[in-house]
Design an enzyme around this catalytic site. Structure first.
Site, mmCIF file in Angstrom:
data_model
loop_
_atom_site.group_PDB
_atom_site.id
_atom_site.type_symbol
_atom_site.label_atom_id
_atom_site.label_comp_id
_atom_site.label_asym_id
_atom_site.label_seq_id
_atom_site.Cartn_x
_atom_site.Cartn_y
_atom_site.Cartn_z
ATOM 1 N N ARG A 5 0.817 -1.233 0.000
ATOM 2 C CA ARG A 5 0.000 0.000 0.000
ATOM 3 C C ARG A 5 0.846 1.276 0.000
ATOM 4 N NH1 ARG A 5 -3.181 -2.941 3.969
ATOM 5 N NH2 ARG A 5 -4.771 -4.077 2.852
ATOM 6 N N LYS B 194 2.835 11.309 -11.611
ATOM 7 C CA LYS B 194 1.937 10.471 -12.405
ATOM 8 C C LYS B 194 2.647 9.148 -12.665
ATOM 9 C CE LYS B 194 -1.028 13.590 -15.032
ATOM 10 N NZ LYS B 194 -1.363 14.080 -16.392
ATOM 11 N N GLU C 20 9.180 17.502 -25.484
ATOM 12 C CA GLU C 20 8.504 17.868 -24.224
ATOM 13 C C GLU C 20 9.029 19.215 -23.695
ATOM 14 O OE1 GLU C 20 5.864 16.314 -23.073
ATOM 15 O OE2 GLU C 20 6.044 14.134 -23.299
ATOM 16 N N LYS D 156 7.033 22.837 -14.791
ATOM 17 C CA LYS D 156 6.217 21.685 -14.363
ATOM 18 C C LYS D 156 5.939 21.771 -12.863
ATOM 19 C CE LYS D 156 5.005 17.008 -14.881
ATOM 20 N NZ LYS D 156 5.106 15.744 -15.562
ATOM 21 N N GLU E 29 -4.656 17.019 -11.360
ATOM 22 C CA GLU E 29 -5.260 17.381 -12.648
ATOM 23 C C GLU E 29 -6.773 17.625 -12.560
ATOM 24 O OE1 GLU E 29 -3.307 15.594 -16.067
ATOM 25 O OE2 GLU E 29 -5.209 15.699 -17.146
ATOM 26 N N ARG F 116 -3.486 21.386 -14.632
ATOM 27 C CA ARG F 116 -2.438 20.433 -15.030
ATOM 28 C C ARG F 116 -2.664 19.842 -16.416
ATOM 29 N NH1 ARG F 116 0.733 15.824 -11.438
ATOM 30 N NH2 ARG F 116 1.944 15.033 -13.195
ATOM 31 N N ASN G 52 -0.696 18.292 -21.091
ATOM 32 C CA ASN G 52 -1.014 17.251 -22.075
ATOM 33 C C ASN G 52 -1.173 17.812 -23.481
ATOM 34 O OD1 ASN G 52 -1.029 15.069 -20.285
ATOM 35 N ND2 ASN G 52 -3.063 15.645 -19.559
ATOM 36 N N HIS H 249 -0.853 15.598 -26.522
ATOM 37 C CA HIS H 249 -0.931 14.203 -26.079
ATOM 38 C C HIS H 249 -2.186 13.475 -26.575
ATOM 39 C CE1 HIS H 249 2.393 15.497 -23.632
ATOM 40 N NE2 HIS H 249 2.508 14.334 -23.037
ATOM 41 N N HIS I 184 -1.164 10.247 -28.192
ATOM 42 C CA HIS I 184 -1.489 8.920 -27.654
ATOM 43 C C HIS I 184 -2.190 8.070 -28.706
ATOM 44 C CE1 HIS I 184 -1.274 10.103 -23.089
ATOM 45 N NE2 HIS I 184 -0.101 10.056 -23.672
ATOM 46 N N HIS J 267 7.435 8.095 -27.671
ATOM 47 C CA HIS J 267 6.414 8.944 -27.045
ATOM 48 C C HIS J 267 6.639 10.418 -27.420
ATOM 49 C CE1 HIS J 267 3.605 10.459 -24.076
ATOM 50 N NE2 HIS J 267 4.557 11.222 -23.568
HETATM 51 P P1 NAD Z 1 11.982 5.161 -22.388
HETATM 52 O O1 NAD Z 1 11.829 5.038 -20.946
HETATM 53 O O2 NAD Z 1 11.481 4.051 -23.250
HETATM 54 O O3 NAD Z 1 13.510 5.417 -22.721
HETATM 55 C C1 NAD Z 1 13.906 5.583 -24.052
HETATM 56 C C2 NAD Z 1 15.037 4.629 -24.466
HETATM 57 O O4 NAD Z 1 16.271 5.140 -23.979
HETATM 58 C C3 NAD Z 1 14.918 3.227 -23.905
HETATM 59 O O5 NAD Z 1 15.348 2.315 -24.866
HETATM 60 C C4 NAD Z 1 15.868 3.249 -22.722
HETATM 61 O O6 NAD Z 1 16.358 1.977 -22.382
HETATM 62 C C5 NAD Z 1 16.972 4.128 -23.261
HETATM 63 N N1 NAD Z 1 17.783 4.827 -22.283
HETATM 64 C C6 NAD Z 1 17.376 5.406 -21.119
HETATM 65 N N2 NAD Z 1 18.376 6.104 -20.579
HETATM 66 C C7 NAD Z 1 19.447 5.960 -21.391
HETATM 67 C C8 NAD Z 1 20.770 6.450 -21.364
HETATM 68 N N3 NAD Z 1 21.165 7.301 -20.432
HETATM 69 N N4 NAD Z 1 21.617 6.060 -22.332
HETATM 70 C C9 NAD Z 1 21.185 5.231 -23.331
HETATM 71 N N5 NAD Z 1 19.941 4.765 -23.427
HETATM 72 C C10 NAD Z 1 19.075 5.126 -22.461
HETATM 73 O O7 NAD Z 1 11.256 6.490 -22.936
HETATM 74 P P2 NAD Z 1 11.191 7.975 -22.394
HETATM 75 O O8 NAD Z 1 11.107 8.817 -23.592
HETATM 76 O O9 NAD Z 1 12.205 8.258 -21.378
HETATM 77 O O10 NAD Z 1 9.785 8.004 -21.632
HETATM 78 C C11 NAD Z 1 8.579 7.778 -22.318
HETATM 79 C C12 NAD Z 1 7.561 7.255 -21.339
HETATM 80 O O11 NAD Z 1 7.319 8.237 -20.336
HETATM 81 C C13 NAD Z 1 6.223 6.944 -21.954
HETATM 82 O O12 NAD Z 1 5.755 5.705 -21.476
HETATM 83 C C14 NAD Z 1 5.323 8.063 -21.467
HETATM 84 O O13 NAD Z 1 3.985 7.679 -21.366
HETATM 85 C C15 NAD Z 1 5.925 8.377 -20.138
HETATM 86 N N6 NAD Z 1 5.662 9.739 -19.675
HETATM 87 C C16 NAD Z 1 5.183 9.894 -18.431
HETATM 88 C C17 NAD Z 1 4.970 11.157 -17.924
HETATM 89 C C18 NAD Z 1 4.516 11.340 -16.507
HETATM 90 O O14 NAD Z 1 4.183 12.458 -16.125
HETATM 91 N N7 NAD Z 1 4.527 10.308 -15.704
HETATM 92 C C19 NAD Z 1 5.251 12.283 -18.715
HETATM 93 C C20 NAD Z 1 5.753 12.090 -19.992
HETATM 94 C C21 NAD Z 1 5.965 10.802 -20.466
HETATM 95 N N1 GLY Z 2 3.046 14.864 -18.559
HETATM 96 C C1 GLY Z 2 1.796 15.375 -18.132
HETATM 97 C C2 GLY Z 2 1.685 15.545 -16.668
HETATM 98 O O1 GLY Z 2 2.590 15.248 -15.914
HETATM 99 O O2 GLY Z 2 0.684 16.006 -16.218
#
Ligand code: NAD
Ligand code: GLY
Length: 370
Positions: free
Chosen positions: A129, A151, A193, A235, A245, A249, A253, A256, A260, A273
């Site tokens: 939890r 998030k 972003e 942010k 949100e 907030r 998006n 997005h 998406h 992404h």
């Molecule tokens: P990812 O986590 O898939 O990383 C991208 C690639 O880079 C992967 O292959 C990873 O293994 C590689 N990698 C990571 N660090 C590295 C490094 N230092 N050197 C070499 N390779 C490296 O993708 P991302 O773009 O980081 O994140 C996208 C994800 O984040 C999506 O799932 C999206 O929905 C999510 N997201 C969440 C929020 C939130 O607020 N929680 C906001 C934006 C995006």
């Molecule tokens: N990436 C959108 C949020 O964090 O709200």
């Protein structure tokens, strides 16, 4: 004698959320310095959650630095890729926690990009939890967006990030040195972003990005540090006012809703992404223009910057009906009505509905013909 290298953060950005407040540390050589982790709650056990790509690059460095903080540091390396952001992979984290008899004080460290960060956060929210977790983002996208704000989620085949929780980390550590190994395509995805924050809230940032995009693409440390800091400040400001949100907030998006749909429609992992969000911003800008909020030169200005950042600006031809179907599975949709984040004037965003016919026109204009 040369001065000893310092691992002190270059910048510290606070996230103000009452008893859930925490700092974002931005700097170089932070990962391997035990001092970086001094504020993490002490515990016997820790679990570093990472993936098969990042583990060989950075896990040992973090593990060593954490030895002063925790008696036992375990590591679980998940399969790499957006297509693995699901229940099966999430379970690997729970397996590692239970196999090591981790108690409720165990600290989880998310070492990787947004996929690892979102899944680790969700696991931390649900294990016993709720256990503490720390974000250690190693992609540009994760440093400027996903590691901040709490998030957490996994994907469902029908919709992205549909299953998750709001759960804040205790600390975010952005070690800029980790970006040195990031592939160019992933760096560009992170720039999407960063660019997002301009049209929605900070025209001075948009001006700065236009002036410095080439040097930023060359990964000059001071410029990357500035871009990460400014993004985190914006942010933090938004999340500090609307953590869950209820309203404001949603502006984060921008791009997005279309983005998406691109990710889910093509199959997770086909477009990154950040690429989908960048192209989604172009589509949302065209919608904003058709709704009468911004003019064509503004749409072209942001599109040109995204293009310079190495991002696709023409959408995949999924067909307008398929886009609409996918966009109805969105957390902003209300009773089947799609809500879009539009730019209501340069530097300001709002959430609006739009007639399907207008959205179809935008999709047909912005996507490659079938
Ligand atoms: P990812 O986590 O898939 O990383 C991208 C690639 O880079 C992967 O292959 C990873 O293994 C590689 N990698 C990571 N660090 C590295 C490094 N230092 N050197 C070499 N390779 C490296 O993708 P991302 O773009 O980081 O994140 C996208 C994800 O984040 C999506 O799932 C999206 O929905 C999510 N997201 C969440 C929020 C939130 O607020 N929680 C906001 C934006 C995006
Ligand atoms: N990436 C959108 C949020 O964090 O709200």
């Amino acid at each position: 004698m040369p001065a000893a290298p310092t691992a002190a953060p270059l910048h510290e950005v606070p996230i103000s959320l009452g008893d859930r407040s925490y700092p974002i540390h931005i700097g170089a050589a932070l990962l391997s310095d035990p001092a970086t982790w001094a504020a993490v709650p002490p515990s016997t056990q820790a679990l570093i959650v990472t993936n098969s790509t990042v583990a060989p690059l950075y896990a040992a460095r973090l593990e060593q630095a954490l030895e002063a903080r925790h008696k036992a540091v375990h590591i679980v390396a998940l399969p790499d890729g957006e297509e693995h952001k699901n229940w099966q992979t999430l379970n690997l984290i729970f397996d590692a926690l239970l196999e090591n008899a981790c108690d409720r004080r165990t600290v989880l460290y998310a070492l990787g990009g947004g996929v690892v960060g979102d899944m680790t956060g969700f696991a931390a929210a649900s294990y016993m939890r709720g256990v503490p977790f720390v974000q250690v983002p190693t992609t540009l996208l994760a440093q400027v967006d996903s590691s901040v704000g709490g998030k957490t989620a996994i994907n469902h085949p029908v919709g992205k990030n549909m299953i998750g929780a709001f759960y804040q980390p205790r600390l975010v550590v952005c070690d800029l040195d980790t970006l040195a190994t990031l592939p160019a395509r992933e760096f560009s995805a992170g720039l999407a972003e960063i660019i997002k924050y301009g049209p929605i809230s900070d025209m001075a940032l948009l001006d700065w990005l236009e002036a410095h995009i080439d040097r930023l693409m060359g990964r000059e440390t001071a410029l990357v540090a500035h871009a990460v800091r400014r993004s985190c400040e914006i942010k933090a400001w938004v999340v500090g006012q609307d953590e869950r949100e209820a309203g404001l907030r949603a502006i984060l998006n921008f791009g997005h809703t279309f983005g998406h749909a691109i990710e889910a429609g093509l199959g997770y992992g086909q477009w990154l992404h950040g690429e989908a969000v960048g192209c989604g911003m172009v589509m949302a800008l065209h919608l904003s223009r058709r709704l009468g909020f911004v003019d064509a030169p503004f749409v072209e200005r942001v599109t040109a910057l995204l293009r310079k950042a190495g991002l696709p600006t023409v959408g995949p031809a999924l067909g307008a009906s398929r886009y609409l179907e996918l966009m109805r599975v969105d957390k902003k949709a209300e009773g089947g009505e799609i809500k879009f984040v539009v730019i209501d004037r340069p530097g300001s965003a709002a959430v609006r509905g739009a007639p399907d016919a207008l959205v179809r026109e935008v999709i047909e204009h912005c996507c490659r013909p079938e």
